[in-house]
Write an enzyme that holds these catalytic residues in place. Structure first.
Site, PDB file in Angstrom:
ATOM      1  N   HIS A  53      -3.425  -5.453   1.811  1.00 36.84           N
ATOM      2  CA  HIS A  53      -2.811  -5.665   2.834  1.00 36.84           C
ATOM      3  C   HIS A  53      -2.294  -6.829   3.399  1.00 36.84           C
ATOM      4  O   HIS A  53      -3.790  -6.804   4.279  1.00 36.84           O
ATOM      5  CB  HIS A  53      -3.340  -5.125   4.010  1.00 36.84           C
ATOM      6  CG  HIS A  53      -3.350  -3.200   4.004  1.00 36.84           C
ATOM      7  ND1 HIS A  53      -2.430  -3.038   4.573  1.00 36.84           N
ATOM      8  CD2 HIS A  53      -3.780  -2.790   3.294  1.00 36.84           C
ATOM      9  CE1 HIS A  53      -2.596  -1.623   4.428  1.00 36.84           C
ATOM     10  NE2 HIS A  53      -3.299  -0.790   3.952  1.00 36.84           N
ATOM     11  N   CYS A 107       1.067  -1.394   0.318  1.00 36.16           N
ATOM     12  CA  CYS A 107       0.355  -0.062   0.105  1.00 36.16           C
ATOM     13  C   CYS A 107       1.075   1.197  -0.062  1.00 36.16           C
ATOM     14  O   CYS A 107       1.816   1.796  -0.947  1.00 36.16           O
ATOM     15  CB  CYS A 107      -0.916  -0.141   1.372  1.00 36.16           C
ATOM     16  SG  CYS A 107      -2.189   1.268   0.913  1.00 36.16           S
ATOM     17  N   GLU A 124      -1.512  -8.902   5.529  1.00 31.76           N
ATOM     18  CA  GLU A 124      -0.789  -8.783   7.372  1.00 31.76           C
ATOM     19  C   GLU A 124      -2.111  -8.908   7.948  1.00 31.76           C
ATOM     20  O   GLU A 124      -2.077  -8.731   9.358  1.00 31.76           O
ATOM     21  CB  GLU A 124       0.300  -7.444   7.687  1.00 31.76           C
ATOM     22  CG  GLU A 124      -0.082  -6.527   7.872  1.00 31.76           C
ATOM     23  CD  GLU A 124      -0.455  -5.572   6.306  1.00 31.76           C
ATOM     24  OE1 GLU A 124      -0.415  -5.726   5.316  1.00 31.76           O
ATOM     25  OE2 GLU A 124      -1.038  -4.290   6.392  1.00 31.76           O
TER      26      GLU A 124
HETATM   27  N1  GLN Z   1      -3.802   6.532   1.031  1.00 34.40           N
HETATM   28  C1  GLN Z   1      -2.592   6.420   1.311  1.00 34.40           C
HETATM   29  C2  GLN Z   1      -1.350   6.930   0.660  1.00 34.40           C
HETATM   30  O1  GLN Z   1      -1.234   7.547  -0.356  1.00 34.40           O
HETATM   31  C3  GLN Z   1      -1.865   4.548   1.338  1.00 34.40           C
HETATM   32  C4  GLN Z   1      -3.179   4.220   2.432  1.00 34.40           C
HETATM   33  C5  GLN Z   1      -2.733   2.622   2.944  1.00 34.40           C
HETATM   34  O2  GLN Z   1      -1.667   2.126   3.175  1.00 34.40           O
HETATM   35  N2  GLN Z   1      -3.698   1.875   3.699  1.00 34.40           N
HETATM   36  O3  GLN Z   1      -0.057   6.790   1.502  1.00 34.40           O
END
Ligand code: GLN
Length: 197
Positions: free
Chosen positions: A177, A82, A179
């Site tokens: 994610h 992410c 995890e």
């Molecule tokens: N929207 C977040 C970003 O721009 C990422 C979100 C996340 O890691 N769950 O970093």
């Protein structure tokens, strides 16, 4: 292999504790990494989810941005989830003003690609390198990989074809994610990459 197989999790911000817990559950010697000396002692690194613009600011403030870039270009296995995927992408769309990335992964990612209406969602993904059953994937204000460059390979796509997992040599990135779901296959896959490097 540097660091006797120790795996670091960048612990500046975000859900690094969850990654450490999964890696330890798999028997890995997983440690939080905040400082350049700690980075130098690991043979692989997870960059967790969180907020990429904050991860960027903190990594520069803590003197970690340049050591991280150097580690990536020297071939350290790095798995970004992410916000971590955003950090290792070569190009970010919809970044905040002045936001910098570490780069290395030959992809273009768009931050917050699913918009406020679909901030978070879950879906099952077929991921050939992980086999069956499909991976249950949790997306939280997630990025999407808008284009995959020649050096990178798509590992997973949503039903509409958009890419949400990629690999390039020692680099691995997922929009979602692993995890959080109890499915440890991505972490196992990453540990195998470290062992092979
Ligand atoms: N929207 C977040 C970003 O721009 C990422 C979100 C996340 O890691 N769950 O970093």
């Amino acid at each position: 292999m540097a660091g006797n197989g120790r795996v670091g999790v960048l612990a500046l911000q975000g859900d690094f504790r969850e990654h450490i817990a999964v890696l330890r559950q798999l028997g890995a010697d997983a440690v939080p990494v905040k400082r350049p000396e700690e980075l130098a002692s690991v043979s692989g690194l997870v960059i967790p989810g969180g907020e990429s613009s904050v991860l960027d600011k903190l990594s520069r403030l803590f003197g970690m941005a340049d050591p991280l870039k150097a580690a990536i270009s020297s071939g350290l296995p790095v798995y970004g989830t992410c916000a971590g995927l955003i950090m290792i992408a070569d190009t970010i769309l919809d970044s905040i003003d002045g936001q910098q990335n570490l780069g290395g992964l030959d992809v273009v990612v768009r931050r917050n690609a699913f918009g406020s209406q679909r901030d978070s969602f879950e879906t099952d993904l077929d991921i050939p390198v992980l086999g069956q059953p499909p991976v249950h994937a949790v997306f939280i204000r997630a990025p999407v990989v808008e284009s995959v460059g020649q050096k990178a390979t798509a590992l997973a796509r949503l039903a509409d074809g958009r890419v949400v997992a990629v690999e390039q040599g020692n680099l691995l990135g997922t929009s979602f994610h692993p995890e959080m779901t109890g499915d440890t296959r991505f972490h196992e896959y990453f540990l195998k990459k470290i062992a092979a490097s």
